[in-house]
Design an enzyme around this catalytic site. Structure first.
Site, PDB file in Angstrom:
ATOM      1  N   TRP A 325      70.556  16.096  54.177  1.00 23.26           N
ATOM      2  CA  TRP A 325      69.271  16.445  53.569  1.00 23.26           C
ATOM      3  C   TRP A 325      68.915  17.899  53.905  1.00 23.26           C
ATOM      4  O   TRP A 325      68.331  18.615  53.096  1.00 23.26           O
ATOM      5  CB  TRP A 325      68.181  15.500  54.095  1.00 23.26           C
ATOM      6  CG  TRP A 325      66.794  15.832  53.611  1.00 23.26           C
ATOM      7  CD1 TRP A 325      66.190  15.370  52.492  1.00 23.26           C
ATOM      8  CD2 TRP A 325      65.830  16.686  54.251  1.00 23.26           C
ATOM      9  NE1 TRP A 325      64.917  15.887  52.381  1.00 23.26           N
ATOM     10  CE2 TRP A 325      64.667  16.700  53.449  1.00 23.26           C
ATOM     11  CE3 TRP A 325      65.832  17.442  55.427  1.00 23.26           C
ATOM     12  CZ2 TRP A 325      63.537  17.437  53.781  1.00 23.26           C
ATOM     13  CZ3 TRP A 325      64.705  18.181  55.750  1.00 23.26           C
ATOM     14  CH2 TRP A 325      63.569  18.166  54.935  1.00 23.26           C
ATOM     15  N   HIS A 326      69.306  18.317  55.126  1.00 20.71           N
ATOM     16  CA  HIS A 326      68.943  19.666  55.560  1.00 20.71           C
ATOM     17  C   HIS A 326      69.696  20.761  54.820  1.00 20.71           C
ATOM     18  O   HIS A 326      69.224  21.879  54.713  1.00 20.71           O
ATOM     19  CB  HIS A 326      69.176  19.822  57.063  1.00 20.71           C
ATOM     20  CG  HIS A 326      68.135  19.137  57.876  1.00 20.71           C
ATOM     21  ND1 HIS A 326      68.235  17.814  58.231  1.00 20.71           N
ATOM     22  CD2 HIS A 326      66.961  19.573  58.379  1.00 20.71           C
ATOM     23  CE1 HIS A 326      67.164  17.469  58.927  1.00 20.71           C
ATOM     24  NE2 HIS A 326      66.364  18.513  59.030  1.00 20.71           N
ATOM     25  N   GLY A 327      70.865  20.463  54.331  1.00 12.92           N
ATOM     26  CA  GLY A 327      71.571  21.515  53.612  1.00 12.92           C
ATOM     27  C   GLY A 327      72.950  21.094  53.181  1.00 12.92           C
ATOM     28  O   GLY A 327      73.545  20.171  53.742  1.00 12.92           O
TER      29      GLY A 327
END
Lengths: 482, 301
Positions: A325-327
């Site tokens: 989700w973060h990257g």
């Protein structure tokens, strides 16, 4: 618009004034102002991407309306999946398209097949991961009949685009935030003062702690091949405080700003670096995302029900997706895996809910055992952040291999040593203040209840002075890129 | 609500008074930017040799050793786009300008002040050169671009201790005494700092250079590009590809344009350790040597 910019310092009082003085008697107008203000706030960065927010708003509002009348379970499922596919489709395209394409090409070439594929020059819309998850929470809750679908399009638009938390959270649940747009907001003096106080503390965290730490962390991470292991340890520690100051600072400003307008947002950080184990850390770090994953992913796929293998599988799924989700980078996935590995022993030994209270309640100092636990947890977190900050997996491993070499015992030496020493001093003061306020929603919340007016003013002015005295180079909020 | 507004305003009044008093005080302090802008405003029509560039020129070129009317218009971290802005600002005044001296250092083609650690200096061009690079308030204010600690030091130093903050000579040379630093260490750290992975600015820089060359051609001005000398500890730590790209790019430009020449003095054997204050900056002796050397090169043109 950045919270720590002059633009926002002008924007906020204008919106505040119109909200409480010009449109205060009409709820619809107040909500309309929130929507328009939010669009200006977002459009300040890039107005083209406003269309995505508006489209998501229309799709989820319509799905909500259809869900109201749909009785047939399969129709309800189709509607739910329409919303999920549209929202995650945008997210997937803007955030993950190039990642999947590159890995697809690499995988094929590994098996001897060369395929031609051109990656696209895609700009990632600010905050897309945040508002996508927020609007999804609405559709899922309506589908599960936990929430009545709204008939008020304006309120729903305001819920999706609410400017204080639009681009970097907290990711609010429809069940908490949406009903607040239905009710008339009345101005509450104490709430507004508390909001200002939290904004001030958030600015301190961002401008003094995060931005100063960023200068050192950037220097060391960007040139890690040239520095000793001891210097790299310092770089990782500075990044640890950069990301905390940056993200929790943003959350504080967001929550404080919302309070000025009569809204209550959820707490997003609860002093995570004082955690005694990793499970506690994850209950205290980015709470709105952790609980989102818990409620909308972990529990639906079985949670901690079932056998050990099921628990392990679900834990890995949740941490890997959280990392992703973060990257769109393997570093984030590895960061997720590493946290799952940290979490696993606690889960298997059934000790993942051992530390649910505040550390050392009623005491000035932790016990030696607590101190040791906090130290170990902090160390593990610092280690994991290396993967989060590194440019790629190779960089992370070479960073780690330098740390675990003989050069770990050399005296740290790098460009910007003087800044590092003064920043370290500020971090120590920051840790002390956070420790003293660890029972509250944010470190200086207690000031509003206990201190004398004169003492409060001295502290407020001192914080403002510290912000101007030690302001580092303005940096973009890290979580904007997610 | 009224109580809230009243108390907020009362709380903010001392801050507002403090800041509105500090900003004019700070702007009133003379500095290199205001000095050089004033100088150019009054003398740009007389200058025959103009040196632009960053700290390598600021500390490396002393116009006292250059024949004719010369001026050092460089500033610390001044990138090529800012050189061009200064040139454009006085575009109608350069009637006497025979030689424009532009340093092409290892980082010149790829860097911008805005992207580096010295980006806070952008306000100097907005405030003192009146070149509107940005409309951001923080880049149009002394107070908002530098931390208060440094600003208080400046106020005390100028108003109470009567110290001049101008660190350049009458002709723009950075003649402030700079303590010698360890050449081995600064060589490594400066090379790391100047090495980039981002070459995206290259095309834009070439375009700027071409525009400068075109303007110079119309103005009958010759351009001398040069790479300033650096100590071996700096040179040995440079990335060979970045350096090669720099030199090849500038050589190609010079080949195409007859009003340009290029001199690579990066590893010039006339410069010794004693000529440097750190691995990539000359001291006063080194500056004298470089200025005289460039003067000779100009004469032989």
């Amino acid at each position: 618009m950045l919270f720590n910019s002059i633009d926002f310092a002008i924007f906020l009082p204008i919106i505040f004034f119109i909200y409480w003085f010009l449109v205060n008697k009409n709820l619809k107008l107040q909500n309309l102002l929130v929507v328009l203000g939010s669009y200006v706030f977002y459009g300040w960065w890039d107005w083209r991407f406003l269309s995505l927010i508006i489209f998501s708003t229309i799709v989820d509002y319509t799905v909500g309306q259809k869900l109201r009348s749909a009785v047939n379970e399969s129709n309800r499922k189709i509607l739910l999946w329409t919303s999920i596919l549209v929202n995650l489709g945008f997210l997937g395209f803007f955030k993950y398209y190039n990642f999947f394409l590159d890995n697809f090409v690499t995988a094929f070439s590994f098996f001897g097949s060369e395929i031609q594929a051109n990656s696209l020059n895609i700009i990632l819309p600010v905050g897309i991961s945040f508002y996508t998850f927020q609007t999804l929470s609405y559709t899922i809750d309506v589908y599960k009949r936990k929430l009545e679908p709204t008939r008020d399009f304006l309120a729903f638009s305001a819920f999706v685009s609410f400017f204080p938390q639009l681009v970097a959270g907290p990711i609010e649940r429809a069940t908490n935030l949406l009903p607040q747009f239905y009710k008339k907001r009345t101005f509450n003096y104490n709430k507004a003062v508390d909001g200002l106080r939290q904004i001030l503390w958030g600015l301190f965290k961002k401008i003094v702690i995060a931005d100063n730490s960023a200068q050192i962390a950037n220097e060391i991470f960007n040139n890690s091949a040239d520095y000793s292991g001891s210097t790299l340890v310092l770089g990782a520690i500075f990044f640890t405080f950069q990301i905390y100051g940056d993200f929790s600072g943003y959350s504080d400003i967001a929550i404080g700003t919302s309070r000025l307008f009569g809204f209550n947002l959820m707490q997003n950080f609860a002093f995570p670096y004082f955690s005694r184990d990793i499970a506690e850390f994850w209950r205290r770090w980015h709470i709105s995302l952790s609980t989102w994953f818990r409620d909308y992913l972990y529990i639906p796929i079985g949670g901690s029900r079932g056998g050990t293998s099921m628990k392990v599988r679900n834990t890995f799924i949740i941490f890997i997706i959280s990392g992703f989700w973060h990257g769109a980078n393997w570093t984030f996935i590895f960061w997720g895996v590493l946290n799952a590995l940290y979490f696993l022993p606690l889960l298997l030994l059934n000790r993942n809910r051992t530390n649910t209270d505040t550390v050392a309640p009623g005491k000035y100092l932790p016990s030696s055992k607590e101190f040791y636990q906090i130290g170990i947890t902090f160390g593990l977190t610092v280690l994991a952040w290396i993967f989060f900050r590194a440019e790629n997996i190779g960089h992370a491993f070479s960073y780690l291999s330098t740390i675990f070499s003989k050069s770990l015992f050399e005296t740290p030496k790098f460009f910007g040593m003087r800044t590092a020493i003064s920043t370290l001093f500020l971090i120590i003061i920051f840790i002390i203040i956070e420790w003293l306020g660890r029972n509250e929603q944010y470190a200086i919340a207690k000031l509003g209840f206990t201190s004398k007016k004169s003492v409060r003013y001295v502290i407020y002015y001192s914080i403002i002075l510290a912000i101007f005295l030690f302001m580092g180079q303005q940096q973009q909020f890290i979580y904007f890129q997610f | 609500m009224k109580a809230f507004l009243k108390k907020t305003i009362i709380f903010l009044v001392p801050l507002a008074i403090f800041f509105s008093a500090m900003e004019p005080l700070l702007r009133n302090i003379p500095n290199d930017y205001s000095y050089k802008n004033n100088y150019l405003m009054n003398n740009s029509n007389k200058i025959s040799k103009l040196f632009l560039g960053s700290s390598h020129t600021y500390y490396g070129i002393n116009p006292d050793f250059i024949s004719g009317n010369s001026f050092n218009g460089s500033h610390i971290s001044q990138s090529i786009n800012l050189d061009y802005e200064i040139l454009k600002k006085y575009k109608n005044n350069w009637e006497a300008l025979e030689y424009l001296m532009i340093p092409i250092d290892y980082f010149t083609l790829f860097s911008r002040m805005r992207n580096g650690v010295e980006y806070w200096r952008v306000k100097n061009y907005n405030l003192y050169y009146d070149i509107q690079l940005s409309s951001k308030l923080s880049e149009n204010s002394e107070l908002l671009s530098i931390n208060l600690k440094s600003n208080i030091k400046r106020v005390v130093s100028y108003y109470l201790l009567n110290k001049t903050p101008i660190t350049c000579s009458k002709l723009g040379y950075g003649n402030i005494y700079v303590k010698s630093k360890d050449l081995a260490e600064t060589g490594k750290t400066a090379a790391i700092r100047h090495t980039t992975k981002d070459f995206s600015k290259l095309n834009e820089t070439i375009k700027i250079l071409e525009e400068i060359i075109d303007w110079a051609s119309i103005n009958n001005t010759k351009i001398i590009f040069y790479t300033t000398p650096a100590y071996t500890t700096y040179v040995s730590n440079l990335d060979a590809d970045q350096l090669e790209l720099t030199i090849n790019t500038i050589n190609k430009l010079v080949e195409k344009n007859t009003n340009c020449s290029y001199f690579n003095l990066l590893e010039d054997s006339d410069f010794y350790a004693s000529d440097f204050s750190d691995a990539d900056h000359l001291n006063q002796e080194g500056a004298k040597k470089l200025s005289m050397k460039l003067n000779e090169l100009i004469i032989t043109q």
